[in-house]
Design a protein around this motif. Structure first.
Motif, PDB file in Angstrom:
ATOM      1  N   TRP A 234       0.819  -1.210   0.000  1.00 59.16           N
ATOM      2  CA  TRP A 234       0.000   0.000   0.000  1.00 59.16           C
ATOM      3  C   TRP A 234       0.858   1.269   0.000  1.00 59.16           C
ATOM      4  CZ3 TRP A 234      -1.239   3.046   4.699  1.00 59.16           C
ATOM      5  CH2 TRP A 234      -2.160   4.068   4.420  1.00 59.16           C
ATOM      6  N   GLU A 235       1.860   1.313   0.859  1.00 59.83           N
ATOM      7  CA  GLU A 235       2.802   2.437   0.888  1.00 59.83           C
ATOM      8  C   GLU A 235       4.229   1.927   0.771  1.00 59.83           C
ATOM      9  OE1 GLU A 235       1.983   4.805   4.368  1.00 59.83           O
ATOM     10  OE2 GLU A 235       0.700   6.158   3.210  1.00 59.83           O
ATOM     11  N   THR A 239       4.024  -3.045   3.701  1.00 61.98           N
ATOM     12  CA  THR A 239       2.804  -2.362   4.131  1.00 61.98           C
ATOM     13  C   THR A 239       1.600  -3.007   3.457  1.00 61.98           C
ATOM     14  OG1 THR A 239       2.831  -0.697   2.369  1.00 61.98           O
ATOM     15  CG2 THR A 239       4.024  -0.180   4.400  1.00 61.98           C
ATOM     16  N   GLY A 241      -2.697  -2.203   3.040  1.00 61.04           N
ATOM     17  CA  GLY A 241      -3.841  -1.332   3.296  1.00 61.04           C
ATOM     18  C   GLY A 241      -5.134  -2.117   3.254  1.00 61.04           C
ATOM     19  N   TYR A 243      -9.139  -1.377   3.058  1.00 68.95           N
ATOM     20  CA  TYR A 243     -10.259  -0.455   2.919  1.00 68.95           C
ATOM     21  C   TYR A 243     -11.535  -1.186   3.328  1.00 68.95           C
ATOM     22  CZ  TYR A 243      -7.182   2.718   0.364  1.00 68.95           C
ATOM     23  OH  TYR A 243      -6.165   3.569   0.014  1.00 68.95           O
ATOM     24  N   ARG A 268       0.759  -1.289  14.732  1.00 69.56           N
ATOM     25  CA  ARG A 268       1.195  -0.782  13.424  1.00 69.56           C
ATOM     26  C   ARG A 268       2.701  -0.556  13.371  1.00 69.56           C
ATOM     27  NH1 ARG A 268      -2.051   4.189  11.203  1.00 69.56           N
ATOM     28  NH2 ARG A 268      -0.662   3.675   9.480  1.00 69.56           N
ATOM     29  N   THR A 283      -2.649  -1.124   7.820  1.00 75.47           N
ATOM     30  CA  THR A 283      -3.428   0.088   8.101  1.00 75.47           C
ATOM     31  C   THR A 283      -4.865  -0.127   7.647  1.00 75.47           C
ATOM     32  OG1 THR A 283      -1.476   1.483   7.757  1.00 75.47           O
ATOM     33  CG2 THR A 283      -3.636   2.563   7.722  1.00 75.47           C
ATOM     34  N   MET A 285      -8.614   1.387   6.991  1.00 75.41           N
ATOM     35  CA  MET A 285      -9.157   2.696   6.604  1.00 75.41           C
ATOM     36  C   MET A 285     -10.585   2.535   6.103  1.00 75.41           C
ATOM     37  SD  MET A 285      -5.902   3.643   4.246  1.00 75.41           S
ATOM     38  CE  MET A 285      -5.928   1.938   3.657  1.00 75.41           C
ATOM     39  N   GLY A 372      -9.912   1.193  -3.393  1.00 76.62           N
ATOM     40  CA  GLY A 372     -10.255   1.789  -2.113  1.00 76.62           C
ATOM     41  C   GLY A 372     -11.460   2.703  -2.161  1.00 76.62           C
TER      42      GLY A 372
END
Length: 384
Positions: A234-235, A239, A241, A243, A268, A283, A285, A372
């Motif tokens: 993701w980053e 990482t 992510g 959603y 995290r 993460t 979100m 996302g």
């Protein structure tokens, strides 16, 4: 359920009794009312009941047949079956939102202040109660916003904008209260069909070693989660992510997002303190909502009088159902113009339509929904 095994087929009281009487020698009276008939009839009845019990036991022994289609029913047998694979039914979730207080500047509204929708004596609809989760103080203009949570968990807490109008707690200096936006993310206790779907996902698509399927399984264990999109890298390397959607296929509330974060990767920092393996930083979100605004000119049928408001509500309902169906569908990430048009033509009281625009675009273009993101219904404008 598949066909019953032979030993449970045709086990009616009459057929069982006939088979029993057939075993009695022919020179013995076995007509109805005879001693033999009277002695065997109760046995045949009990054996037929036992066969029904065996059929029911067989039905409840498999997840697919133990699950009920009735959204109000919860099968205890399904709970036991899924628990064998570590899957438990998700509890109900309280709706959350925000209210706006008005009154005397400087008035303090403490956390835990109760507000509600008005009860309807005509329909018998009960008030829906909420409590503020934080304190607030009215500013110089005499207004203050505060977060709220429904007192009772469930979808009943998802109320439209502007309907919270009652102060259940007396706060001197407050003259009015309202909710500028709908309350969201309230969910009932998980239905049998939803639990069955998660059970199948677990046993048919095994998650392992932190693959995408496993992250989805972990996130779906949290009550209120209605959709998950996993974004590896993701980053950058290391990482992940996540959603999240709620059960209405809208962006998940902050409470749901936080619960998923704490469940999977609370720190995290890649230390593996949650369910995620050591290494990846996860993460959670809420999904980014992309509003779909519709404007259309319609021709109404004359045989069935209708109002533009009725047509608007039918269009909104149909499009909302369509958008929920395509939420997080990465195989076809498009809101299609033709599908919107099909919703209009499926409404019986609409004879024809013209000048259909989607997000102000009059050309027949599809709208692509990115990673996302989730398409949600915006405004619906109907004219003649």
């Amino acid at each position: 359920m598949a066909d019953l095994p032979p030993y449970l087929q045709e086990q009616t009281e009459e057929k069982i009794l006939n088979r029993m009487l057939h075993k009695v020698p022919s020179d013995i009276d076995k007509s109805e009312g005879s001693f033999i008939w009277d002695a065997q009839a109760p046995v045949a009845f009990m054996l037929s009941e036992a066969a029904l019990w065996a059929q029911e036991l067989l039905r409840r022994g498999f997840a697919s047949t133990a699950a009920s289609d009735d959204a109000r029913f919860r099968s205890a047998e399904l709970d036991l079956r899924t628990a064998e694979h570590g899957i438990t039914r998700r509890e109900a979730v309280a709706a959350t939102g925000q209210v706006l207080f008005k009154g005397k500047p400087g008035t303090k509204v403490p956390a835990g202040t109760f507000v509600a929708t008005p009860a309807d004596d005509v329909s018998g609809e009960l008030a829906v109660e909420f409590a503020t989760t934080q304190a607030a103080m009215l500013d110089e203009s005499g207004t203050a916003a505060a977060a709220i949570r429904a007192v009772t968990a469930g979808r009943n807490g998802n109320v439209p904008a502007g309907v919270i109008q009652v102060m259940f707690s007396s706060v001197s200096g407050i003259t009015s209260v309202t909710n500028p936006e709908p309350t969201r993310s309230g969910a009932d206790t998980e239905s049998d069909q939803s639990l069955l779907e998660r059970f199948y996902a677990k046993v048919r698509s095994q998650g392992t070693s932190g693959n995408k399927a496993q992250y989805m399984q972990w996130a779906n264990e949290i009550a209120g989660v209605g959709g998950v999109e996993v974004v590896p890298l993701w980053e950058g390397p290391g990482t992940v992510g996540l959603y999240l959607l709620d059960t209405d296929k809208r962006a998940a509330s902050a409470d749901i997002v936080e619960a998923v974060q704490q469940h999977i990767d609370p720190t995290r920092d890649g230390q593996g303190e949650g369910l995620a393996p050591a290494g990846p930083v996860v993460t959670a979100m809420p999904a980014e909502e992309v509003a779909i605004h519709i404007a259309v000119k319609v021709q109404r049928t004359q045989e069935k009088p209708s109002t533009l408001e009725e047509i608007r509500n039918l269009i909104a309902e149909g499009i909302q159902t369509y958008l929920q169906q395509i939420a997080f569908n990465r195989k076809d990430p498009l809101v299609r113009y033709t599908r919107i048009a099909a919703v209009l033509l499926d409404i019986p009281i609409i004879v024809d339509y013209s000048e259909l625009t989607i997000n102000g675009n009059a050309s027949q273009q599809n709208i692509e929904i990115g990673s996302g993101q989730v398409a949600v219904l915006g405004t619906v404008t109907v004219r003649e």
